[in-house]
Design an enzyme around this catalytic site. Structure first.
Site, PDB file in Angstrom:
ATOM      1  CE  LYS A 103      -2.731  -2.563  -0.813  1.00 59.73           C
ATOM      2  NZ  LYS A 103      -3.729  -2.337  -1.854  1.00 59.73           N
ATOM      3  CG  HIS A 153      -4.924  -1.004   3.430  1.00 64.41           C
ATOM      4  ND1 HIS A 153      -5.171  -0.396   2.213  1.00 64.41           N
ATOM      5  CD2 HIS A 153      -4.124  -0.154   4.117  1.00 64.41           C
ATOM      6  CE1 HIS A 153      -4.550   0.769   2.167  1.00 64.41           C
ATOM      7  NE2 HIS A 153      -3.896   0.929   3.309  1.00 64.41           N
ATOM      8  CG  ASN A 154      -7.092  -1.776  -1.005  1.00 66.15           C
ATOM      9  OD1 ASN A 154      -6.156  -1.474  -0.281  1.00 66.15           O
ATOM     10  ND2 ASN A 154      -6.942  -1.969  -2.298  1.00 66.15           N
ATOM     11  CB  SER A 162      -0.911   0.019   1.232  1.00 68.61           C
ATOM     12  OG  SER A 162      -1.662   1.222   1.274  1.00 68.61           O
ATOM     13  CD  GLU A 190      -7.637   3.103  -0.298  1.00 69.70           C
ATOM     14  OE1 GLU A 190      -7.965   3.185  -1.499  1.00 69.70           O
ATOM     15  OE2 GLU A 190      -6.565   2.591   0.089  1.00 69.70           O
TER      16      GLU A 190
END
Length: 467
Positions: free
Chosen positions: A181, A184-185, A127, A188
């Site tokens: 990940k 994480h997105n 990231s 986000e």
């Protein structure tokens, strides 16, 4: 012939900058891309660094020291083809690393294939975008810990750092790197939706101009809402269009794009039975944004029946700051709950402390709120439902009135705020000892004989004479 320590396949913006970052750290790196323009760009930018630009995949793999370390940084739809090509050229013991935005299920399939050929494999989430790749990214590696040790020095050297520690770690086994990940997105997505709603409310309820909203956000960014996303949003709102002189945000279409990672997070949560309504809503709103022609034809909410300009703008801003803090906290908590559940269900053995540490710098979702959650994580054995932690629940409780007031005001003003509303209703539901889902269970049993649990005895029951 020069021998290189690590090779990178894919010299687009991400791959090229990652390669140059490695070279700046003193490693001998080579790269290849099927696009000659990407190879030429690397040659121009590499200068005097020990960098090799290869004209073919065969040349790249032949130029690497054994056991070879091959990092793939191509769009996820091309990974399978690149892996197949690598398998025809690589040798037993070589390590293939997928550093793209791959679906964790694809990572599991590729891992099985690559290991069956006697090679090693890591699925690594990265990231930070172009800036992170060049100056310090947040790196989440999944796979075998022994395999990670063979490339650890490379990742730690190019990672962002926080308090002198690199933001790179082996976060778990199997496809854990790409799962983390993906989450994480998803976080986000949720955070961006909430910031956009705050902007919309300030624009429509308080009738502030973009530069005035930038001032509000800049002030927030000095306190508990300090984050990378607020930092860049301040700059965006102050940016002007070169062609018209208008605020840049006013000449950008409201059709938001997405590459799928937020949707994957939502789907994974549903598969695990974990509630992540803020990620769900953020994905949904991007879908609604694409319906611009249909939205123009729908006229259900009449502006003259709604409150317009707020009379107490400072009060609105104060409530909104509380709302954004409260809702953003909820987004993070939902993401950590999802990772905890996946770790248990998929035997990832994810260390959530390591995840929080990796996210301290370099990544898109770094923030003061995340630092608060990391502090709580370091003191807990069970990192599942963090909402029950006294320290976190106290912060949530203190800002809940602002969230409630903002959600009500948005509805009265006719300004959509689904992210803020989702966070509020999530908290209401999680705080309730009694939900109306008992009626849903009765309905399911009535039309489908699906059975139900009772509150006064153990077992599964079915009522045959509902009427």
């Amino acid at each position: 012939m020069d021998r290189y320590e690590i090779g990178i396949i894919g010299l687009g913006t991400m791959g090229r900058n990652f390669l140059l970052n490695l070279a700046d750290s003193g490693f001998r790196v080579c790269g290849f891309d099927v696009d000659a323009k990407c190879r030429e760009a690397l040659e121009r930018e590499s200068g005097t660094r020990h960098v090799g630009t290869m004209s073919s995949l065969d040349e790249l793999i032949s130029s690497l020291e054994a056991p070879r370390k091959i990092l793939i940084l191509v769009p996820q739809e091309h990974v399978d083809l690149v892996v197949e090509d690598c398998l025809t050229l690589a040798a037993e013991g070589d390590c293939i690393i997928d550093g793209g935005n791959s679906n964790f299920k694809d990572t599991e399939r590729r891992s099985e294939l690559i290991h069956s050929r006697g090679l090693r494999f890591l699925g690594v989430g990265i990231s930070g975008g172009e800036e992170g790749a060049r100056n310090g990214a947040s790196i989440m590696a999944g796979g075998g810990s022994a395999e990670y040790e063979t490339v650890r020095k490379y990742f730690e050297s190019v990672a962002a750092s926080s308090d002198g520690e690199p933001c790179a770690a082996h976060v778990g086994s199997g496809s854990a790197g790409h799962f983390v990940k993906m989450v994480h997105n998803g976080i986000e997505y949720g955070l961006m939706q909430i910031i956009a709603e705050a902007y919309d409310l300030l624009r429509k309820r308080c009738v502030l101009r973009p530069e005035q909203i930038a001032d509000v956000f800049e002030d927030w960014n000095k306190g508990r809402l300090k984050s990378f996303l607020f930092e860049i949003t301040v700059g965006i709102l102050r940016s002007k269009d070169d062609l018209t002189g208008k605020p840049m945000v006013d000449v950008i279409s409201d059709r938001a794009g997405q590459k799928g990672t937020g949707r994957w997070a939502s789907q994974a949560a549903m598969d695990l039975g974990i509630a992540v309504p803020n990620i769900d809503v953020a994905v949904t709103q991007r879908g609604i944004s694409a319906l611009s022609e249909l939205r123009g034809d729908v006229d259900l909410i009449k502006s003259d029946s709604r409150e317009s300009i707020a009379s107490d703008i400072p009060g609105v801003i104060a409530n909104l700051e509380e709302a954004v803090y409260c809702a953003s906290s909820v987004v993070y908590l939902q993401g950590f709950h999802l990772m905890a559940a996946a770790s248990k269900a998929r035997n990832y053995n994810i260390d959530l402390n390591s995840v929080a540490a990796v996210w301290r710098a370099g990544c898109i979702i770094r923030s003061a709120i995340l630092a608060e959650i990391a502090s709580v994580l370091s003191k807990r054995v069970d990192a599942g439902v963090l909402l029950s932690d006294p320290e976190i629940s106290s912060r949530i409780a203190s800002t809940l009135p602002g969230l409630e007031s903002t959600v009500v005001a948005a509805a009265k003003s006719g300004v959509p705020a689904p992210g803020l509303s989702a966070a509020f209703n999530y908290l209401l539901s999680m705080s309730s000892n009694s939900l109306p889902t008992n009626l849903i269970q009765a309905q399911r049993d009535r039309f489908g004989s699906h059975t139900f649990k009772r509150v006064d005895r153990e077992g599964d029951f079915h009522k045959t004479d509902w009427e």
